[in-house]
Design a protein around this motif. Structure first.
Motif, PDB file in Angstrom:
ATOM      1  N   ALA A   1      17.948  21.178 -48.996  1.00  8.30           N
ATOM      2  CA  ALA A   1      17.154  20.732 -50.142  1.00  8.30           C
ATOM      3  C   ALA A   1      16.556  19.349 -49.888  1.00  8.30           C
ATOM      4  CB  ALA A   1      18.010  20.715 -51.404  1.00  8.30           C
ATOM      5  N   LEU A   2      17.341  18.450 -49.317  1.00  7.91           N
ATOM      6  CA  LEU A   2      16.823  17.115 -49.022  1.00  7.91           C
ATOM      7  C   LEU A   2      15.745  17.188 -47.955  1.00  7.91           C
ATOM      8  CD1 LEU A   2      16.769  14.077 -49.351  1.00  7.91           C
ATOM      9  CD2 LEU A   2      18.681  13.931 -47.724  1.00  7.91           C
ATOM     10  N   ALA A   3      15.968  17.969 -46.933  1.00  6.06           N
ATOM     11  CA  ALA A   3      14.967  18.113 -45.875  1.00  6.06           C
ATOM     12  C   ALA A   3      13.658  18.636 -46.451  1.00  6.06           C
ATOM     13  CB  ALA A   3      15.493  19.036 -44.784  1.00  6.06           C
ATOM     14  N   TYR A   4      13.732  19.591 -47.345  1.00  9.61           N
ATOM     15  CA  TYR A   4      12.535  20.140 -47.990  1.00  9.61           C
ATOM     16  C   TYR A   4      11.819  19.056 -48.794  1.00  9.61           C
ATOM     17  CZ  TYR A   4       9.513  22.976 -50.915  1.00  9.61           C
ATOM     18  OH  TYR A   4       8.419  23.494 -51.558  1.00  9.61           O
ATOM     19  N   GLU A   5      12.599  18.278 -49.555  1.00  8.85           N
ATOM     20  CA  GLU A   5      12.012  17.207 -50.365  1.00  8.85           C
ATOM     21  C   GLU A   5      11.337  16.152 -49.498  1.00  8.85           C
ATOM     22  OE1 GLU A   5      13.805  14.843 -53.696  1.00  8.85           O
ATOM     23  OE2 GLU A   5      14.916  16.702 -53.980  1.00  8.85           O
ATOM     24  N   CYS A   6      11.928  15.892 -48.332  1.00  6.39           N
ATOM     25  CA  CYS A   6      11.400  14.864 -47.430  1.00  6.39           C
ATOM     26  C   CYS A   6      10.286  15.384 -46.536  1.00  6.39           C
ATOM     27  CB  CYS A   6      12.517  14.334 -46.531  1.00  6.39           C
ATOM     28  SG  CYS A   6      13.866  13.552 -47.400  1.00  6.39           S
ATOM     29  N   GLY A   7      10.216  16.689 -46.401  1.00  8.10           N
ATOM     30  CA  GLY A   7       9.219  17.267 -45.511  1.00  8.10           C
ATOM     31  C   GLY A   7       9.597  17.159 -44.046  1.00  8.10           C
ATOM     32  N   ILE A   8      10.909  17.174 -43.779  1.00  8.69           N
ATOM     33  CA  ILE A   8      11.372  17.122 -42.390  1.00  8.69           C
ATOM     34  C   ILE A   8      12.286  18.310 -42.124  1.00  8.69           C
ATOM     35  CG2 ILE A   8      11.140  14.615 -42.164  1.00  8.69           C
ATOM     36  CD1 ILE A   8      14.098  14.321 -42.596  1.00  8.69           C
ATOM     37  N   ASN A   9      12.550  18.564 -40.860  1.00 12.62           N
ATOM     38  CA  ASN A   9      13.368  19.695 -40.448  1.00 12.62           C
ATOM     39  C   ASN A   9      14.838  19.462 -40.786  1.00 12.62           C
ATOM     40  OD1 ASN A   9      15.088  21.094 -38.262  1.00 12.62           O
ATOM     41  ND2 ASN A   9      13.116  22.164 -38.188  1.00 12.62           N
ATOM     42  N   ARG A  10      15.535  20.492 -41.280  1.00 14.14           N
ATOM     43  CA  ARG A  10      16.934  20.355 -41.652  1.00 14.14           C
ATOM     44  C   ARG A  10      17.818  19.991 -40.465  1.00 14.14           C
ATOM     45  NH1 ARG A  10      21.586  22.077 -40.922  1.00 14.14           N
ATOM     46  NH2 ARG A  10      20.857  23.810 -39.694  1.00 14.14           N
ATOM     47  N   THR A  11      17.558  20.568 -39.308  1.00 14.51           N
ATOM     48  CA  THR A  11      18.405  20.248 -38.149  1.00 14.51           C
ATOM     49  C   THR A  11      18.197  18.806 -37.705  1.00 14.51           C
ATOM     50  OG1 THR A  11      16.778  21.196 -36.630  1.00 14.51           O
ATOM     51  CG2 THR A  11      18.565  22.629 -37.343  1.00 14.51           C
ATOM     52  N   TYR A  12      16.984  18.293 -37.858  1.00 13.60           N
ATOM     53  CA  TYR A  12      16.729  16.883 -37.568  1.00 13.60           C
ATOM     54  C   TYR A  12      17.511  16.002 -38.537  1.00 13.60           C
ATOM     55  CZ  TYR A  12      14.318  12.427 -37.183  1.00 13.60           C
ATOM     56  OH  TYR A  12      14.038  11.096 -37.037  1.00 13.60           O
ATOM     57  N   LEU A  13      17.453  16.333 -39.820  1.00  9.42           N
ATOM     58  CA  LEU A  13      18.173  15.579 -40.839  1.00  9.42           C
ATOM     59  C   LEU A  13      19.677  15.601 -40.569  1.00  9.42           C
ATOM     60  CD1 LEU A  13      17.867  14.062 -43.592  1.00  9.42           C
ATOM     61  CD2 LEU A  13      18.408  16.236 -44.662  1.00  9.42           C
TER      62      LEU A  13
END
Length: 58
Positions: free
Chosen positions: A14-26
């Motif tokens: 959910a945070l990755a989506y909000e930030c517009g970055i990849n979940r695995t990167y996050l």
């Protein structure tokens, strides 16, 4: 970052989506396995609704 994310009740996805970055990167950033650019710090801070300096405190 993990504590701030958990306090907001957000999953990594959910945070990755909000930030517009990849979940695995996050995930790698949370585990200190990745170097993070100032641009991505700003994106993550915006997603967490905190200042970028708050992410750099610890």
């Amino acid at each position: 970052m993990r504590r701030l994310r958990a306090a907001r009740g957000l999953s990594q996805e959910a945070l990755a989506y909000e930030c517009g970055i990849n979940r695995t990167y996050l995930s790698g950033v949370e585990r200190s396995e990745r170097n993070v650019s100032i641009d991505n710090i700003a994106r993550i801070a915006k997603g967490l609704r905190v200042s970028a300096s708050k992410l750099l405190e610890e």
